[in-house]
Scaffold this motif. Structure first.
Motif: not given
Length: 266
Positions: A210-238
């Motif tokens: 029902a919300n393809p555009a906002p949910m696509a944005l939300w999925a993208g933000l999740i990937v970005i913030f998770t990626g930030i956590g991973l590329v900081t050698f996991y420390l950013g995940l905290a």
């Protein structure tokens, strides 16, 4: 006036899903940020558990690069389930109740069977993803060294390595999109209400459809913030995973009406 649609047209027991604006995910992030700093003593240690988990997994499979890569990216698959305690922290803050790390770690007890079934499903998907990524690695980079020390150069500076990265990313994106679709609403919903596994998954699928555009944005933000956590050698995940977890609770509350299904006693 807020527009909403039923999950199942013929059912009187399923909830209704709201239609949200494209920029709503930014509001979820803002609300999640507030929750993070309203309960930092519970949220940050919860995030640190992901950091420790990441280091343990890499240590266990450091001699097999393909497994390390699969398990690291697997955070995107298991994250919605593992963040359950963060949903509970936000739920308690919303209800004016004390939010502690101990309560967050035992949040699964509120709706044991449906949550356990979803956990089994996520576990199966993780195993499939690990095996599939290993198969892709073997087929595309067969016979080459797979240690963490030597594989980075092979991936980025060889034809077979770049081919593997492209295929790996495409296949992983399809699996991650499927997991996102069935989990973005279902896990906080099972934590919040007396609802079965199937109803929760159907509600999540309906919310995404029902919300393809906002949910696509939300999925993208999740990937970005998770990626930030991973590329900081996991420390950013905290910090990044608690932020996403708290924001996901607010996404659920915005997407699913709360007057159709009975909520669990607090």
């Amino acid at each position: 006036m807020v527009t909403s649609i039923p999950v199942v047209e013929s059912s009187l027991t399923t909830p209704r899903v709201r239609l949200v604006s494209f920029d709503q995910p930014w509001e979820w992030l803002a609300a999640g940020w507030k929750d993070l700093w309203r309960a930092p003593v519970a949220s940050i240690p919860y995030g640190l558990l992901f950091v420790v988990m990441g280091y343990v997994l890499v240590y266990l499979v450091e001699s097999s690069f393909q497994y390390a890569l699969a398990l690291t990216t697997g955070f995107l698959l298991a994250g919605p389930f593992l963040a359950m305690g963060l949903y509970d922290i936000s739920r308690r803050l919303e209800a004016g109740q004390p939010a502690t790390l101990g309560r967050a770690l035992t949040a699964w007890r509120r709706n044991v069977l449906p949550i356990a079934l979803f956990g089994i499903l996520i576990g199966i998907l993780m195993i499939i993803w690990a095996r599939l990524s290993t198969l892709l690695f073997a087929l595309i980079i067969a016979g080459q060294s797979t240690t963490l020390d030597t594989s980075t150069a092979q991936l980025f500076f060889s034809g077979s390595g770049l081919t593997f990265l492209i295929v790996f990313t495409l296949v992983g994106a399809v699996i991650a999109a499927a997991v996102f679709t069935i989990s973005v609403v279902s896990i906080p919903m099972m934590l919040d209400r007396k609802v079965d596994f199937i109803t929760a998954v159907l509600t999540s699928i309906t919310a995404v459809k029902a919300n393809p555009a906002p949910m696509a944005l939300w999925a993208g933000l999740i990937v970005i913030f998770t990626g930030i956590g991973l590329v900081t050698f996991y420390l950013g995940l905290a910090v990044t995973l608690p932020l996403i977890g708290h924001a996901s609770w607010h996404a659920y509350k915005d997407l699913v009406e709360d007057n159709d299904l009975e909520q669990q006693p607090l």
